[in-house]
Design an enzyme around this catalytic site. Structure first.
Site, short mmCIF file in Angstrom:
data_model
loop_
_atom_site.label_atom_id
_atom_site.label_comp_id
_atom_site.label_asym_id
_atom_site.label_seq_id
_atom_site.Cartn_x
_atom_site.Cartn_y
_atom_site.Cartn_z
N LYS A 87 29.52 -19.49 -28.77
CA LYS A 87 30.17 -18.24 -29.80
C LYS A 87 28.81 -17.86 -30.40
CE LYS A 87 34.64 -16.63 -31.00
NZ LYS A 87 35.73 -17.10 -31.92
C1 E4P Z 1 38.76 -15.40 -31.78
O1 E4P Z 1 37.84 -15.52 -31.07
C2 E4P Z 1 38.40 -14.82 -32.97
O2 E4P Z 1 37.60 -15.40 -34.00
C3 E4P Z 1 39.72 -14.62 -33.70
O3 E4P Z 1 40.58 -14.20 -32.86
C4 E4P Z 1 39.73 -13.81 -35.09
O4 E4P Z 1 41.26 -13.44 -35.29
P1 E4P Z 1 41.59 -13.13 -36.81
O5 E4P Z 1 41.18 -11.55 -36.97
O6 E4P Z 1 43.03 -13.12 -36.86
O7 E4P Z 1 40.86 -13.98 -37.87
#
Ligand code: E4P
Length: 218
Positions: A87
């Site tokens: 990622k």
């Molecule tokens: C996933 O890949 C993301 O990092 C995550 O969905 C972010 O979510 P949030 O905006 O609730 O922190």
């Protein structure tokens, strides 16, 4: 639409996996910290533990923000397990690194995507997935679902292999709306996934079926 769970909590990952509908997992440094997973060795072990529960893509986020650092960290993460997806943040150095990874057979998830232009660049760099954060856009009075629809339209115009991974999902309607738009993947907390199970007519209908069965079988 593929279902990923958005958590680093092993019990929640097991519960979603046991439902039989789980296709993968996304994590981020904040989700790791929420579970008290700190220190590089523990974080690495946690990714391995997740990969042993779920047979599908598991996003592991790099911390570096420079090209060399992202590539070094990404290679280490990718070597942990065949299902690890690196990622990478949506920044210039990240896009360069995604191009490098895609040319070398390493899967990537371009994260922190908030605009169609960012999604276009990520697809051109060969990202396996892009993560538009719809809840965080909603939080600033901007329709996050509109972004998913814009990206769907752009990707449909061309032959990009990049999959739209709707992220920052907060509730079951986000999941349903993502499916309507045609998002390839939706990553959501366990609570939002389980909320899809519920309908009061299912509960009352089942209660009556069981009561009627019991009447004839005393
Ligand atoms: C996933 O890949 C993301 O990092 C995550 O969905 C972010 O979510 P949030 O905006 O609730 O922190």
């Amino acid at each position: 639409m593929k279902f990923f769970i958005d958590t680093a909590n092993l019990d929640e990952i097991r519960e979603a996996n046991d439902l039989g509908i789980l296709d993968g997992v996304t994590t981020n440094p904040s989700l790791m910290a929420k579970e008290g997973i700190t220190g590089q060795d523990n974080i690495i072990q946690h990714y391995i533990d997740i990969c042993q529960i779920v047979d599908g893509p598991v996003s592991a986020e790099v911390i570096a923000t420079d090209f060399d650092g992202i590539v070094r960290e990404g290679k280490e993460l990718a070597a942990l397990h065949k299902n690890i997806v690196v990622k990478v943040p949506m920044i210039g150095e990240g896009i360069k690194a995604i191009k490098h990874f895609s040319s070398n057979g390493i899967k990537t998830n371009c994260t922190l995507v908030f605009s169609p232009g960012q999604a276009l660049l990520a697809a051109k760099s060969g990202a396996t997935y892009i993560s538009p954060f719809l809840g965080r856009l909603d939080d600033i009075s901007t329709n996050g679902l509109d972004l998913i629809a814009q990206i769907r339209l752009i990707y449909n115009n061309y032959t990009f292999d990049t999959e739209i991974l709707a992220a920052s999902v907060r509730h079951p309607m986000h999941i349903i709306n993502c499916a309507e738009i045609g998002s390839d993947v939706c990553t959501a907390p366990l609570k939002a996934i389980k909320a899809l199970l519920n309908h009061p007519l299912t509960d009352s209908g089942l209660e009556k079926f069981l009561a009627d069965y019991a009447k004839g079988n005393v």
